[in-house]
Scaffold this motif. Structure first.
Motif, PDB file in Angstrom:
ATOM      1  N   VAL A   1       1.049  -1.180  -0.164  1.00  0.00           N
ATOM      2  CA  VAL A   1       0.181  -0.043  -0.008  1.00  0.00           C
ATOM      3  C   VAL A   1       0.841   0.979  -0.154  1.00  0.00           C
ATOM      4  N   VAL A   2       0.614   2.422  -0.910  1.00  0.00           N
ATOM      5  CA  VAL A   2       1.340   3.270  -0.870  1.00  0.00           C
ATOM      6  C   VAL A   2       0.537   4.649  -0.632  1.00  0.00           C
ATOM      7  N   LEU A   3       1.190   5.472   0.320  1.00  0.00           N
ATOM      8  CA  LEU A   3       0.485   6.518   0.626  1.00  0.00           C
ATOM      9  C   LEU A   3       1.067   7.713  -0.210  1.00  0.00           C
ATOM     10  N   THR A   4       0.161   8.451  -0.654  1.00  0.00           N
ATOM     11  CA  THR A   4       0.759   9.580  -1.793  1.00  0.00           C
ATOM     12  C   THR A   4      -0.085  10.982  -1.079  1.00  0.00           C
ATOM     13  N   ASP A   5       0.310  12.008  -1.678  1.00  0.00           N
ATOM     14  CA  ASP A   5      -0.419  13.395  -1.499  1.00  0.00           C
ATOM     15  C   ASP A   5       0.126  14.350  -2.584  1.00  0.00           C
ATOM     16  N   ARG A   6      -0.231  15.568  -2.287  1.00  0.00           N
ATOM     17  CA  ARG A   6       0.161  16.478  -3.436  1.00  0.00           C
ATOM     18  C   ARG A   6       1.380  16.903  -3.526  1.00  0.00           C
TER      19      ARG A   6
ATOM     20  N   ALA B   1       2.920   6.025 -10.348  1.00  0.00           N
ATOM     21  CA  ALA B   1       2.118   5.636 -11.579  1.00  0.00           C
ATOM     22  C   ALA B   1       2.466   4.215 -11.987  1.00  0.00           C
ATOM     23  N   ALA B   2       3.673   3.857 -11.955  1.00  0.00           N
ATOM     24  CA  ALA B   2       4.261   2.429 -12.192  1.00  0.00           C
ATOM     25  C   ALA B   2       3.332   1.501 -11.206  1.00  0.00           C
ATOM     26  N   VAL B   3       3.249   1.663  -9.923  1.00  0.00           N
ATOM     27  CA  VAL B   3       2.426   0.870  -8.969  1.00  0.00           C
ATOM     28  C   VAL B   3       1.028   0.781  -9.426  1.00  0.00           C
ATOM     29  N   LYS B   4       0.324   2.035  -9.863  1.00  0.00           N
ATOM     30  CA  LYS B   4      -0.996   1.981 -10.253  1.00  0.00           C
ATOM     31  C   LYS B   4      -1.181   1.213 -11.648  1.00  0.00           C
ATOM     32  N   GLY B   5      -0.272   1.521 -12.534  1.00  0.00           N
ATOM     33  CA  GLY B   5      -0.499   1.001 -14.027  1.00  0.00           C
ATOM     34  C   GLY B   5      -0.080  -0.416 -14.157  1.00  0.00           C
ATOM     35  N   ASN B   6       0.689  -0.868 -13.125  1.00  0.00           N
ATOM     36  CA  ASN B   6       0.967  -2.253 -13.318  1.00  0.00           C
ATOM     37  C   ASN B   6       0.245  -3.128 -12.059  1.00  0.00           C
TER      38      ASN B   6
ATOM     39  N   LEU C   1       0.612  -3.264  -8.807  1.00  0.00           N
ATOM     40  CA  LEU C   1       1.504  -3.815  -7.938  1.00  0.00           C
ATOM     41  C   LEU C   1       1.007  -3.517  -6.455  1.00  0.00           C
ATOM     42  N   GLY C   2       0.078  -2.466  -6.521  1.00  0.00           N
ATOM     43  CA  GLY C   2      -0.284  -2.251  -4.954  1.00  0.00           C
ATOM     44  C   GLY C   2      -1.678  -1.144  -4.992  1.00  0.00           C
ATOM     45  N   THR C   3      -1.792  -0.626  -3.940  1.00  0.00           N
ATOM     46  CA  THR C   3      -3.107   0.116  -3.777  1.00  0.00           C
ATOM     47  C   THR C   3      -2.675   1.489  -3.328  1.00  0.00           C
ATOM     48  N   LEU C   4      -3.119   2.710  -3.968  1.00  0.00           N
ATOM     49  CA  LEU C   4      -2.758   3.948  -3.460  1.00  0.00           C
ATOM     50  C   LEU C   4      -3.932   4.610  -2.600  1.00  0.00           C
ATOM     51  N   VAL C   5      -3.388   5.182  -1.413  1.00  0.00           N
ATOM     52  CA  VAL C   5      -4.044   5.694  -0.755  1.00  0.00           C
ATOM     53  C   VAL C   5      -3.645   7.132  -0.233  1.00  0.00           C
ATOM     54  N   GLY C   6      -4.497   8.103  -0.317  1.00  0.00           N
ATOM     55  CA  GLY C   6      -4.089   9.368   0.212  1.00  0.00           C
ATOM     56  C   GLY C   6      -4.844  10.413  -0.766  1.00  0.00           C
ATOM     57  N   THR C   7      -4.095  11.142  -1.437  1.00  0.00           N
ATOM     58  CA  THR C   7      -4.638  11.854  -2.406  1.00  0.00           C
ATOM     59  C   THR C   7      -3.925  11.838  -3.537  1.00  0.00           C
ATOM     60  N   ARG C   8      -4.360  12.623  -4.752  1.00  0.00           N
ATOM     61  CA  ARG C   8      -3.788  12.411  -5.986  1.00  0.00           C
ATOM     62  C   ARG C   8      -2.569  13.173  -5.804  1.00  0.00           C
ATOM     63  N   THR C   9      -1.390  12.601  -6.578  1.00  0.00           N
ATOM     64  CA  THR C   9       0.047  13.006  -6.664  1.00  0.00           C
ATOM     65  C   THR C   9       0.250  14.510  -7.245  1.00  0.00           C
ATOM     66  N   ALA C  10       1.319  15.096  -7.248  1.00  0.00           N
ATOM     67  CA  ALA C  10       1.412  16.581  -7.761  1.00  0.00           C
ATOM     68  C   ALA C  10       1.281  16.504  -9.306  1.00  0.00           C
TER      69      ALA C  10
ATOM     70  N   VAL D   1      -0.949  16.539 -14.593  1.00  0.00           N
ATOM     71  CA  VAL D   1      -2.401  15.512 -14.138  1.00  0.00           C
ATOM     72  C   VAL D   1      -2.348  14.848 -12.880  1.00  0.00           C
ATOM     73  N   GLY D   2      -1.103  14.240 -12.421  1.00  0.00           N
ATOM     74  CA  GLY D   2      -0.915  13.446 -11.201  1.00  0.00           C
ATOM     75  C   GLY D   2      -1.499  12.106 -11.449  1.00  0.00           C
ATOM     76  N   VAL D   3      -1.546  11.248 -10.676  1.00  0.00           N
ATOM     77  CA  VAL D   3      -1.585   9.923 -10.192  1.00  0.00           C
ATOM     78  C   VAL D   3      -2.844   9.905  -9.421  1.00  0.00           C
ATOM     79  N   PRO D   4      -4.035   9.328  -9.768  1.00  0.00           N
ATOM     80  CA  PRO D   4      -5.006   9.438  -8.787  1.00  0.00           C
ATOM     81  C   PRO D   4      -5.072   8.243  -7.849  1.00  0.00           C
ATOM     82  N   VAL D   5      -5.601   8.355  -6.661  1.00  0.00           N
ATOM     83  CA  VAL D   5      -5.541   7.233  -5.664  1.00  0.00           C
ATOM     84  C   VAL D   5      -6.685   6.310  -5.840  1.00  0.00           C
ATOM     85  N   ASP D   6      -6.410   5.010  -5.194  1.00  0.00           N
ATOM     86  CA  ASP D   6      -7.605   4.064  -5.219  1.00  0.00           C
ATOM     87  C   ASP D   6      -8.500   4.405  -3.914  1.00  0.00           C
ATOM     88  N   HIS D   7      -8.143   5.058  -3.035  1.00  0.00           N
ATOM     89  CA  HIS D   7      -8.954   5.309  -1.695  1.00  0.00           C
ATOM     90  C   HIS D   7      -8.334   6.702  -1.257  1.00  0.00           C
TER      91      HIS D   7
END
Length: 456
Positions: free
Chosen positions: A358-363, A374-379, A381-390, A426-432
């Motif tokens: 699980v990867v925690l991201t923010d702006r 983007a690589a985690v989400k596109g492949n 590899l895991g779940t993104l939590v937090g807010t969209r990246t910068a 654009v950034g990378v959107p989170v799953d949660h």
């Protein structure tokens, strides 16, 4: 150095390496000036191979000429660029600077441009004459800003400081992306990190404190960011009005720069309930991937990788860390103006960990952090939590030395995600969605970690 923020808020995150790391937006050590000679006064810009000189001639019309041809020849989009545009952007910024200072010239007009870059430059230089050094610096800044590329920069290295570094000690704030407010930010702006023993810490400024005003200027006007707020940070001392979210108390503190202790970025970890490892990675600095992998040597059940506030770093470290979670995957593409894109792939020399991720991201997750997310989400590899990246990611930049000792940082390629999608702007959107609030910071709660544990 970007003086405005480095003076008042983002003391460490604003450091820019003139040797141009692959992803230049992340934290990087300042290069120490040397006595090496600058580029020849009448020469072209040259790739920088050593730190800039300690002393150099002032910015001149020739410096602007070097910058103009350097952009056209070395920026990845330069060969396809309308060569009239950089000159228009340069004169626009030049005249604005003169008008601000009450020094406008009646004879200063943009000449008729033909699209032939050599003849256009000659006509442009005749209009400028000897030029005004301050306005010329504004012109180069305006020319680079006209590229609309957050990894293209013009850097004027600061002189080496005597003794310990100084600053306020406020090294993190929400709603900030590098030296500017995030255009997508919502109020409030709050402090996220304070250096121990710094002037801010001695003034009892804590993470979670809400910034109401700096020198009378609010960070937001209604619900919209106030980009003029950044200018209020450029003085020393500053008067900062803060609200403590736990009590509602409002106070105003005069904060003057003082000695601070800068710690190199460090990977930290702890064990969460259920045998889950939590690893915080502040930047993709050299050796970062191996440091994270070492923290996971005890074979936890899963890992929560905290990339919030991670300003970027090396693409090599991105590929190496991704190699611990998957092999044989394309992580991103570097694309020239013409020709085939070059795929970047996981470093398959790294043994697989076999862990849920699980990867925690923010702006504040920018550049190489955008790339990793983007690589985690596109492949998958895991779940993104937090807010969209910068959404602040470009190809690796090369530094070019100009005759006044300044440096142009220009990407040679553009960056695309693993599905050839554009991540920049654009950034990378989170799953949660699980944003951190001022009250969360002030009370020690972490909604991102809580959501991660609920998923795992």
């Amino acid at each position: 150095m970007i003086r405005t923020l480095c003076a008042a808020v983002l003391v460490t995150a604003c450091s820019v390496s003139v040797t141009a790391p692959a992803f230049a937006s992340g934290p990087a050590p300042r290069a120490k000036p040397s006595s090496a000679p600058a580029a020849a006064p009448d020469g072209d810009c040259a790739p920088i191979t050593a730190p800039p000189p300690e002393s150099a001639p002032p910015t001149s019309v020739n410096t602007l000429r070097q910058a103009y041809f350097c952009v056209l020849d070395n920026y990845y989009g330069g060969p396809a660029m309308d060569s009239k545009e950089p000159l228009k952007n340069a004169l626009s910024a030049y005249t604005r600077d003169l008008v601000r200072r009450g020094a406008d010239r009646a004879d200063l007009r943009l000449p008729a441009l033909t699209g032939d870059r050599d003849s256009d430059w000659a006509a442009f230089a005749r209009v400028l004459g000897t030029g005004d050094p301050a306005a010329l610096r504004a012109a180069i800044t305006g020319m680079v800003a006209g590229l609309h590329d957050n990894h293209a920069r013009w850097v004027r290295p600061a002189p080496p400081s005597e003794g310990r570094p100084t600053g306020t000690g406020i090294v993190g704030a929400s709603a900030m992306q590098g030296p500017q407010l995030d255009p997508a930010a919502r109020p409030p702006l709050f402090i996220t990190r304070v250096l121990p023993g710094s002037p801010a810490a001695k003034a009892d400024i804590r993470p979670g404190d809400i910034v109401v005003k700096v020198n009378g200027v609010p960070p937001f006007v209604g619900d919209k960011v106030n980009q003029g707020f950044v200018d209020a940070l450029a003085v020393d001392p500053i008067r900062i009005t803060l609200k403590r979210p736990t009590t509602g108390r409002i106070r105003t503190v005069e904060l003057k720069e003082g000695p601070i202790t800068r710690q190199p970025p460090a990977v930290t970890s702890r064990t969460l309930p259920g045998g889950v490892a939590y690893v915080q990675l502040p930047g993709f600095h050299e050796g970062a991937a191996d440091q994270v992998i070492a923290k996971l040597g005890g074979k936890p059940k899963a890992v929560v990788l905290d990339l919030r506030g991670n300003g970027g770093g090396s693409p090599r470290e991105v590929r190496r860390l991704l190699g611990a979670f998957a092999h044989g995957k394309v992580t991103s593409y570097f694309c020239p103006l013409k020709g085939d894109c070059v795929p970047n792939r996981t470093d398959d020399s790294v043994p697989l960990l076999g862990l849920r991720l699980v990867v925690l991201t923010d702006r504040g997750c920018a550049s190489a952090c955008d790339d990793f997310s983007a690589a985690v989400k596109g492949n998958d590899l895991g779940t993104l939590v937090g807010t969209r990246t910068a959404g602040a990611v470009s190809g690796p930049a090369t530094g070019y030395l100009l005759d006044d000792g300044s440096v142009l940082l220009l990407p040679k390629v553009r960056h695309l995600g693993p599905d050839r999608e554009i991540i920049d702007t654009v950034g990378v959107p989170v799953d949660h969605y699980a944003p951190m609030t001022a009250l969360d910071l002030a009370t020690g709660r972490d909604p991102g970690v809580a959501k991660a544990l609920s998923i795992l």
